[in-house]
Design an enzyme around this catalytic site. Structure first.
Site, PDB file in Angstrom:
ATOM      1  CB  CYS A 151      -5.972  -8.022  -4.587  1.00 50.26           C
ATOM      2  SG  CYS A 151      -4.934  -8.537  -5.969  1.00 50.26           S
ATOM      3  CE  LYS A 152     -10.737  -3.500  -9.751  1.00 47.10           C
ATOM      4  NZ  LYS A 152     -10.851  -2.557 -10.897  1.00 47.10           N
TER       5      LYS A 152
END
Length: 426
Positions: A151-152
């Protein structure tokens, strides 16, 4: 979902494409450098919505609803803040990977020696045996236990160790945004219907001007005008709508994965395998080309092509001829050619046509004939025109005029043969 996923560079090395070099050191969690820009945007959005909610919009609510809004939205914002911190701070790596020293540089993957990073549940970079669901993340440069996705927004991998914290973070954020959107809609409706309902705080008793509004009540009252309040409300509402779309899509997607008992990685892998045959088929169609079938005789394109590739005919030996024809009989060719010379030399009278038959040089039959085809030519021997005979039993038609020029030679069948016409040139 694309905003919370990443490319499958080392997670799925067989996907192909250019691979960015992973960091030399493994990252511990979401606070390890380098920080991602999406992570900064997520924290900035959280702070903006929290300040706008508690400092500007909730104080506009009536006295009875004000404390309810403080309690509900405050609880949701605090829950999101807590689980978000836990999701970012947890190290999602495999147990035996966490025992390693993260300060040591990781080796570089050599594709000439190994096809994939993980083979037979052994990672050639971490140099450890892994569990079945573990994958090596190139952004974190370590093997993640029960890998789901990178997840960025968290700047951290989501695996089996922090998946439920991640899910609660998404759900609490969506619930908090929904509450803030409901508060904003109420304030906008009351502002145009009954603005007095938004000015119930005791500080407004000291303000006589109805165009003056107070922000950051009750601790730091700041006077402002109506356009400022409306502008802040529109911007926050727009930010709420964008957050609703992103978080709602993400939450529904993970609910779907739970129902299917899939991880994000499994879902993306299945989608890629489903698209690969269709993509290969489309590429095959693009690369293929039609093979021309034999064209019909009446096709104009085929006739034009045939004429284009037809061998050019040599120029006639005698370009100026009229359309009279001669058919030869079995008499001697020399005798008849002499008669022809006499006929041509006479310019005052018309010579009657004579039918001459050329003896068949390839057969002993008395009535056999030989025809010179269109490609046969007359040659001059001792100044006299002679006939070049090409094939057995073929009729030849030659055209003569009063002049000594020969125009054409054409083949004909015995049924359609014409009597020779010899004319003098007037």
């Amino acid at each position: 979902m694309d905003l919370c996923s990443r490319s499958w560079r080392w997670v799925v090395p067989e996907a192909g494409g250019k691979q960015a070099s992973p960091p030399h050191l493994s990252r511990v969690n979401g606070w390890s450098r380098p920080l991602h820009s999406f992570q900064v945007v997520a924290w900035a959005t959280f702070l903006i919505l929290a300040v706008a909610n508690f400092g500007i919009f909730i104080p506009f609510l009536p006295h009875n609803w004000k404390y309810v809004a403080y309690g509900v939205t405050g609880g949701l914002f605090f829950l999101h803040f807590l689980v978000h911190l836990i999701t970012v701070s947890i190290d999602p790596a495999e147990a035996n990977v966490r025992l390693k020293n993260y300060s040591e540089p990781m080796p570089t993957f050599d594709q000439s020696k190994h096809t994939h990073v993980i083979q037979n549940q052994y990672c050639h970079l971490c140099e450890l045996t892994l569990s079945e669901k573990a994958k090596h993340c190139s952004a974190c440069n370590k093997c993640i236990s029960g890998f789901d996705h990178h997840c960025k927004w968290l700047n951290n991998c989501v695996g089996s160790r922090n998946y439920w914290y991640f899910f609660c973070s998404v759900a609490s954020a969506l619930a908090g945004v929904v509450c803030l959107t409901a508060i904003l809609l109420y304030i906008f409706i009351q502002f145009f219907i009954n603005p007095a309902e938004l000015r119930t705080h005791p500080y407004y008793k000291k303000i006589s001007n109805k165009n003056t509004w107070l922000l950051f009540l009750p601790l730091f009252p700041v006077k402002t005008k109506i356009p400022v309040v409306l502008g802040i409300g529109v911007l926050v509402l727009l930010l709420d709508v964008i957050s609703l779309l992103l978080l709602g899509h993400l939450l529904i997607f993970h609910l779907y994965l739970m129902a299917k008992k899939l991880s994000t990685f499994d879902y993306m892998t299945q989608r890629r395998h489903q698209k690969t045959p269709a993509r290969a088929l489309s590429e095959k169609k693009e690369l293929s080309f039609p093979i021309g079938s034999p064209q019909k005789a009446d096709d104009p394109s085929s006739s034009a092509l045939g004429e284009k590739h037809k061998e050019p005919q040599p120029p006639p030996r005698y370009p100026s001829l009229c359309s009279t024809t001669i058919m030869y009989s079995e008499n001697s060719l020399l005798l008849k050619m002499r008669d022809m010379e006499e006929n041509l030399s006479s310019s005052a009278e018309r010579v009657k046509p004579k039918e001459l038959l050329l003896p068949d040089l390839h057969s002993r039959q008395a009535c056999s004939t030989t025809t010179v085809s269109e490609n046969s030519w007359l040659k001059e021997a001792d100044g006299n025109p002679t006939v070049l005979v090409l094939g057995p039993r073929q009729k030849v038609l030659l055209s003569l005029s009063g002049s000594t020029n020969l125009s054409s030679a054409s083949s004909t069948s015995p049924e359609n043969s014409l009597l020779p016409k010899v004319s003098k040139e007037e």
